[in-house]
Structure formats: structure tokens, C-alpha cells
Design a protein around this motif. Structure first.
Motif, mmCIF file in Angstrom:
data_model
loop_
_atom_site.group_PDB
_atom_site.id
_atom_site.type_symbol
_atom_site.label_atom_id
_atom_site.label_comp_id
_atom_site.label_asym_id
_atom_site.label_seq_id
_atom_site.Cartn_x
_atom_site.Cartn_y
_atom_site.Cartn_z
ATOM 1 N N LEU A 174 0.867 -1.180 0.000
ATOM 2 C CA LEU A 174 0.000 0.000 0.000
ATOM 3 C C LEU A 174 0.902 1.228 0.000
ATOM 4 O O LEU A 174 1.267 1.753 1.050
ATOM 5 N N VAL A 175 1.271 1.665 -1.194
ATOM 6 C CA VAL A 175 2.334 2.648 -1.357
ATOM 7 C C VAL A 175 1.863 3.859 -2.163
ATOM 8 O O VAL A 175 0.860 3.806 -2.883
ATOM 9 N N SER A 233 -0.530 -4.779 -10.818
ATOM 10 C CA SER A 233 -0.618 -3.330 -10.690
ATOM 11 C C SER A 233 -2.078 -3.019 -10.384
ATOM 12 O O SER A 233 -2.923 -2.970 -11.278
ATOM 13 N N ALA A 234 -2.353 -2.846 -9.090
ATOM 14 C CA ALA A 234 -3.737 -2.767 -8.612
ATOM 15 C C ALA A 234 -4.162 -1.298 -8.503
ATOM 16 O O ALA A 234 -4.027 -0.673 -7.446
ATOM 17 N N GLY A 235 -4.645 -0.774 -9.617
ATOM 18 C CA GLY A 235 -5.262 0.548 -9.615
ATOM 19 C C GLY A 235 -6.771 0.391 -9.535
ATOM 20 O O GLY A 235 -7.317 -0.564 -10.090
ATOM 21 N N PHE A 236 -7.442 1.318 -8.877
ATOM 22 C CA PHE A 236 -8.882 1.178 -8.655
ATOM 23 C C PHE A 236 -9.662 2.342 -9.262
ATOM 24 O O PHE A 236 -10.782 2.628 -8.869
ATOM 25 N N ASP A 237 -9.070 2.967 -10.284
ATOM 26 C CA ASP A 237 -9.743 4.080 -10.946
ATOM 27 C C ASP A 237 -10.709 3.632 -12.038
ATOM 28 O O ASP A 237 -11.312 4.477 -12.712
ATOM 29 N N ALA A 238 -10.871 2.323 -12.222
ATOM 30 C CA ALA A 238 -11.957 1.828 -13.073
ATOM 31 C C ALA A 238 -13.256 1.693 -12.274
ATOM 32 O O ALA A 238 -14.279 1.287 -12.819
ATOM 33 N N HIS A 239 -13.238 2.055 -10.993
ATOM 34 C CA HIS A 239 -14.439 1.991 -10.160
ATOM 35 C C HIS A 239 -15.501 2.951 -10.696
ATOM 36 O O HIS A 239 -15.186 4.039 -11.190
ATOM 37 N N LEU A 246 -0.244 -1.033 -5.060
ATOM 38 C CA LEU A 246 -1.241 0.015 -5.273
ATOM 39 C C LEU A 246 -0.805 0.957 -6.387
ATOM 40 O O LEU A 246 0.317 1.457 -6.397
ATOM 41 N N GLU A 247 -1.733 1.197 -7.313
ATOM 42 C CA GLU A 247 -1.522 2.191 -8.365
ATOM 43 C C GLU A 247 -2.540 3.320 -8.158
ATOM 44 O O GLU A 247 -2.537 3.974 -7.136
ATOM 45 N N GLY A 248 -3.466 3.542 -9.128
ATOM 46 C CA GLY A 248 -4.385 4.663 -9.039
ATOM 47 C C GLY A 248 -5.679 4.336 -8.310
ATOM 48 O O GLY A 248 -5.848 3.258 -7.724
ATOM 49 N N GLY A 249 -6.628 5.282 -8.400
ATOM 50 C CA GLY A 249 -7.914 5.175 -7.718
ATOM 51 C C GLY A 249 -8.170 6.451 -6.958
ATOM 52 O O GLY A 249 -7.464 6.741 -5.990
ATOM 53 N N TYR A 250 -9.184 7.223 -7.385
ATOM 54 C CA TYR A 250 -9.311 8.599 -6.889
ATOM 55 C C TYR A 250 -10.669 8.913 -6.269
ATOM 56 O O TYR A 250 -10.873 10.032 -5.810
ATOM 57 N N SER A 251 -11.571 7.967 -6.236
ATOM 58 C CA SER A 251 -12.754 8.058 -5.380
ATOM 59 C C SER A 251 -12.353 7.468 -4.040
ATOM 60 O O SER A 251 -12.030 6.278 -3.953
ATOM 61 N N LEU A 252 -12.363 8.282 -2.993
ATOM 62 C CA LEU A 252 -11.874 7.777 -1.709
ATOM 63 C C LEU A 252 -12.682 6.586 -1.235
ATOM 64 O O LEU A 252 -12.127 5.594 -0.742
#
Length: 342
Positions: free
Chosen positions: A118-119, A244-250, A288-294
């Protein structure tokens, strides 16, 4: 006794501050840590990472980039319109890269059954000679190199961030020992990741891109995994799986344009965990990569941590979209010459 799921993080990651209105804010990681504190996941263990060495950074990045970034230590700087540093950013980036290597080492040694680093800052846009897209060093590429240098012959890097990981692709473009797979919104930033981008030279066929238009659903992602990623990965038989676990596809993300839910991310994590269990003794590391909805980010990370610790998730019911299925068909066609099982 079963080894724990290792969560690597450090307060230094919160000190990387690209700016007051920058989407890659400390609040991202803080929201994740708050949710994990309120709802702890049994079977996890939090560890403190160590910084990457200069040698480890050199496995992926050029001397010129390393010198440039080290010169920004302790300073506020603008690398490009998207990528900025604060006084602690360089140290945080070196620690993030070190966490990636440490996660690999702990999993390979059997001290952790799997791990999630978690970086911040994220890494997958950082090319060997260029920092960009919120990223300074390419954490997952450095992790893959660590695994190779520990003696592994085949490493899989799967990238489900909404943006294509151009930096990771560039690092392994001509290699067949690291299989890079990416599902991402396309066309979209950074403009790479078209179906015909399959690698070059010895690496031809070992870059797998599925760029799909916006508004893709959990069911679309399921199809990409089951009809493209997993058949190729099973034939490749990696000895370690990196995500590469980004969560900006949420669906709630303010930057991405996809409709993935937290249970969809958990299902993707379940698919990679099952793959790892079937081909490489469960060796799985998420970074951790992206993701911008808290809320979307923190809930999705929590759902994936639950999976790493033992929960099984399947994709939610729903419908595929015709645009995504056309994109998937193009990717399959581009890869068929290299993977007959498609």
C-alpha cells in the motif's frame, strides 16, 4: 501455521504531496488505512517496508533519471503538468520501490502467503528513462526484476488500472521472461495500449493489451479475464504473479470512465489468486496504483485484502457491452499467432 497476508505501508507515503488539488493526494492512502483500521481483516499482518537500494532502482531506470530524481530530494518540483514532488516525495518513491521488492522477497521466502504493498507514489507510468503520470519510479517493474534476480524464470505482471501502464510495457517490451497483461480504458491517457502492441523481438506476444471503451462493466472485465488473460497466463505458467492494482476503473471514480464495482475488483483478485494457487504455490503480490474516489478506492482495496486473506469472490451478474466485446475480439485476434490456445 498459515503464513499471513502481508500489508506493507509506512507514514512516509502520506508525506508525498503533489499539491492541494492534485488527485493523487495523501487522502487516498489515509482512506484505505482508515477502512482497514475500522474493519480489520483476519489473517493479515502489517509490516514496515525498507527503501530500495540504488542497485535495485538501476534494474529498471537509467542513470540519468535516477540522478535527476535524486536531485529533487527535499524540494518541490514540477516534472510535468501531472507529476509534481514535495520535500518528501523522493524518499517516499524510493521507499515505495523498496516495498515492492520486499513484498516479493517475503512471498518467495514463504514468510507471507501473499502481499499487498500500500504505497505512494504509484509507479506503472514511469518509463525506464522518464517519470510521468503521477509516477516517479516503476514499482511493479522493479518488483518483477527482483523476482527474476532471485532465480525465477517467468513472472506475470497484470495491470487492471484504468490507465495503460506504458512504463511497465516499455520495461519488458522485448522480453519473454516477463509477461505483461493490461486491461484499460482506450483511447485514454497515456495513449498507449492498443491491441496491436504485442511486444517486439524476443518479446513478441508477451505484451497483452485489451483497451476497451468507457462504461465497461464487471461482466466485461470477467470476459477479458476468462477469454484472454487467464488462457495466456495458464500457458505461460508464471512462477510469481504481480498485480498493478489501480482502482480508478471503479464506477465512482472522478477520473476513470468505467463501471467496475468493489466486488468486481474482488473477483479480479480472486481470479489472480486462483491462478497463482494453480501454477506457482499461491505466490501473489499486489501493488497500489491509481484510484481517486476515496470511498471506491478504500472499499475496493478492503475487498481485495479480504480475498488475499481467504475469501473467494465471483464476478457479479450483469451484461457485457458490445463495445467491450469488440475490443476483446481485436485483442484476441492480435495475440492468436503467439498463443494457439486462444
Amino acid at each position: 501455521m498459515t503464513s499471513p497476508t502481508l500489508l506493507l505501508t509506512d507514514p512516509l507515503f502520506l508525506k508525498h504531496k503533489p499539491g492541494p488539488v492534485h488527485p493523487e493526494s495523501p487522502a487516498r492512502l489515509q482512506s484505505i488505512l482508515s477502512v482497514l483500521a475500522r474493519a480489520p481483516v483476519e489473517g493479515t499482518q502489517v509490516g514496515q517496508p525498507r527503501s530500495a537500494t540504488e542497485a535495485e532502482l538501476s534494474w529498471v531506470h537509467t542513470p540519468e533519471l535516477r540522478k535527476y530524481l535524486s536531485g529533487l530530494a527535499g524540494e518541490e518540483a514540477v516534472i510535468d503538468p501531472d507529476t509534481r514532488t514535495s520535500e518528501d516525495s523522493y524518499d517516499a518513491a524510493v521507499l515505495a520501490a523498496g516495498a515492492a521488492v520486499q513484498a516479493v522477497d517475503e512471498v518467495l521466502a514463504g514468510r507471507a502467503r501473499n502481499a499487498f504493498a500500500l504505497v505512494r507514489p504509484p509507479g506503472h507510468h514511469a518509463e525506464p528513462g522518464r517519470s510521468m503520470g503521477f509516477c516517479l519510479f516503476n514499482n511493479v517493474a522493479i518488483a518483477a526484476e527482483a523476482a527474476r534476480r532471485r532465480g525465477l524464470e517467468r513472472v506475470l505482471v497484470l495491470d487492471w488500472d484504468v490507465h495503460h501502464g506504458n512504463g511497465t510495457q516499455a520495461a519488458f517490451w522485448e522480453r519473454r521472461d516477463v509477461l505483461y497483461q493490461s486491461v484499460h480504458q482506450y483511447p485514454y491517457y497515456p495513449g498507449t495500449g492498443a491491441p496491436h502492441e504485442v511486444g517486439a523481438g524476443e518479446g513478441k506476444g508477451f505484451t497483452v493489451n485489451c483497451g476497451i471503451p468507457g462504461a465497461a462493466t464487471d461482466k466485461d472485465y470477467q470476459a477479458v479475464f476468462e477469454e484472454l488473460f487467464l488462457p495466456i497466463a495458464e500457458a505461460f505458467r508464471p512462477q510469481l504473479v504481480l498485480v498493478s492494482a489501480g482502482f480508478d476503473a471503479h464506477r465512482a471514480d472522478p477520473i476513470g470512465g468505467m463501471l467496475v464495482t468493489e466486488r468486481g475488483f474482488a473477483a479480479m483478485c480472486s481470479a489472480m489468486k486462483s491462478l497463482a494457487e494453480s501454477v506457482c504455490d499461491g505466490r501473489l503480490v499486489l501493488l497500489l496504483e491509481g484510484g481517486y474516489s476515496l470511498e471506491g478506492l478504500s472499499q475496493s482495496v478492503h475487498a481485495c485484502v479480504e480475498v488475499l486473506a481467504g475469501r473467494r469472490d465471483s464476478f457479479p451478474t450483469g451484461e457485457t457491452t458490445s463495445d467491450a466485446m469488440r475490443a476483446l475480439a481485436q485483442s484476441r485476434e492480435a495475440l492468436k499467432p503467439y498463443w494457439p490456445n486462444l
